[in-house]
Design an enzyme around this catalytic site. Structure first.
Site, mmCIF file in Angstrom:
data_model
loop_
_atom_site.group_PDB
_atom_site.id
_atom_site.type_symbol
_atom_site.label_atom_id
_atom_site.label_comp_id
_atom_site.label_asym_id
_atom_site.label_seq_id
_atom_site.Cartn_x
_atom_site.Cartn_y
_atom_site.Cartn_z
ATOM 1 N N HIS A 250 0.821 -1.209 0.000
ATOM 2 C CA HIS A 250 0.000 0.000 0.000
ATOM 3 C C HIS A 250 0.857 1.262 0.000
ATOM 4 C CE1 HIS A 250 -3.819 -2.213 1.622
ATOM 5 N NE2 HIS A 250 -3.600 -2.398 0.326
ATOM 6 N N HIS A 384 -4.204 -5.990 -10.893
ATOM 7 C CA HIS A 384 -2.892 -5.432 -10.546
ATOM 8 C C HIS A 384 -1.864 -5.696 -11.643
ATOM 9 C CE1 HIS A 384 -3.485 -3.922 -6.471
ATOM 10 N NE2 HIS A 384 -4.226 -4.975 -6.219
#
Length: 416
Positions: A250, A384
């Site tokens: 993150h 992703h």
């Protein structure tokens, strides 16, 4: 030599983009898109998840804008599922999960994380000119405005019950991160800068406040009053959405997103706030120092505690993907060779350990880079990895789908 901006590397990225899209075709089910197992088949034991269907819809919308036949109908199927089986006609918003086919609703909660991906799917379908895309985007933004956005806090709440009557006390940064991604895309597609303003407000609070105050390790979990809960899920550290400690991936994802927001401001003739580039650099460096090859083998650990010690040492594919994106974004802004070097290193790692065949990415590895499935089983979706193949080929603004729609692929740098 450089890879970023080179024709030969762009050709390799293109081939991997196509392979990922082809791999994902098998995810179609009557009610959207299913969760793929290790062999790339729909797992019949998993329901159709809202976040998976929305992310696949976004991916297939990108595919059709790239000029690949066959993906427009898949994007349309996703939009129809989001406006149909997943939509709660009684209370509004979208169910978190529905049956693969039929009328079953195994999870009727309303979560900001997944609703952010509905906005993203709508924005991408709208950018692609797909039927129902703009209507889906407008519906999703209206739900976000009414139920999730808190203007007095400059943040989004986490989740509600089905009737939007009871709001969960927990507040999470992960849901807000994907709300930022969604709002940036919405700002570009709608032309309404209110979504850019809100994306910047969330980003400022998370990075210039929470992350800066914790040595650039981002607290993920908070009370309803936005007090950090640093021990949250200590007894379930490998949780897929709410792990204990700081999540290395993150930090990399935020490092990229803040640069997207910075460039969006600049494109609109607005001042890019001075902390934005600083935050991107600091988050990137902290993630590398805490997470990359810190325990004897290449790869990023999943989480660390707030002293930087590894907690969950498994390697998640999405973390490397976000590292690739962050390195490409920082190289584009700064021109510094060190980001290009990391970019090449992480693609080499992906090629050696994660990509078992073109388009087939292992989603989790052990600390020794062997097979693992403690947090993620199978190969749920391509979001992703697909974005990792496109971000290095695009400018930082507009957002991915509007940029692809505008023909900006490989206009990141002049191609030698």
């Amino acid at each position: 030599m450089t890879w970023l901006g080179s024709r030969t590397h762009a050709e390799w990225l293109t081939a991997e983009t196509d392979a990922l899209l082809a791999f994902a075709r098998s995810s179609r089910v009557p009610n959207g898109f299913g969760y793929l197992d290790a062999d790339g088949a729909v797992d019949p034991g998993q329901p159709a998840e809202l976040w998976v269907t929305a992310r696949m819809t976004h991916s297939f919308a990108l595919g059709t804008m790239l000029g690949r036949p066959g993906y427009g109908p898949l994007a349309d199927h996703g939009v129809a599922a989001l406006r149909g089986a997943f939509a709660d006609g009684e209370h509004g918003g979208w169910f978190s999960a529905v049956a693969l086919e039929g009328d079953g609703v195994p999870d009727d909660t309303k979560a900001a994380y997944a609703h952010g991906f509905v906005i993203l799917a709508g924005a991408s379908a709208a950018a692609a000119g797909r039927p129902g895309g703009r209507a889906l985007l407008d519906e999703a933004l209206a739900v976000s405005e009414r139920f999730f956005w808190r203007d007095d806090e400059g943040m989004a709440v986490e989740s509600w019950d089905r009737a939007f009557g009871v709001c969960e006390d927990y507040r999470g940064v992960n849901a807000n991160m994907h709300t930022v991604e969604a709002y940036l895309a919405a700002a570009d597609v709608t032309g309404d800068d209110v979504w850019l303003d809100r994306a910047v407000r969330i980003t400022r609070r998370v990075l210039d406040d929470f992350a800066r105050a914790n040595d650039w390790r981002i607290p993920e979990h908070f009370s309803a009053d936005w007090e950090p809960l640093l021990d949250y899920n200590r007894d379930e550290p490998a949780h897929p959405f709410r792990p204990y400690g700081a999540t290395v991936g993150h930090s990399l994802e935020w490092a990229r997103l803040v640069l997207h927001a910075r460039e969006a401001l600049r494109r609109r003739g607005l001042d890019a706030e001075t902390w934005m580039l600083e935050a991107a650099r600091e988050l990137f460096d902290r993630a590398v120092a805490d997470g990359w090859a810190v325990d004897g083998a290449d790869g990023f650990v999943y989480t660390v505690d707030f002293a930087g010690e590894p907690v969950v040492r498994e390697r998640m594919h999405w973390v490397v993907c976000e590292g690739i994106g962050a390195a490409a974004a920082l190289e584009a802004v700064t021109g510094e060779v060190r980001y290009e070097e990391r970019y090449r290193q992480w693609w080499d790692y992906a090629a050696e350990h994660l990509i078992e065949a073109p388009g087939r990415w292992r989603h989790e590895l052990s600390a020794e880079n062997g097979p693992s499935a403690g947090t993620w089983s199978g190969k749920p979706d391509i979001y992703h990895a697909l974005q990792a193949t496109l971000i290095p080929r695009l400018p930082l603004a507009p957002a991915l789908a509007p940029a692809v729609a505008a023909g900006l692929v490989d206009n990141r740098h002049p191609m030698p």
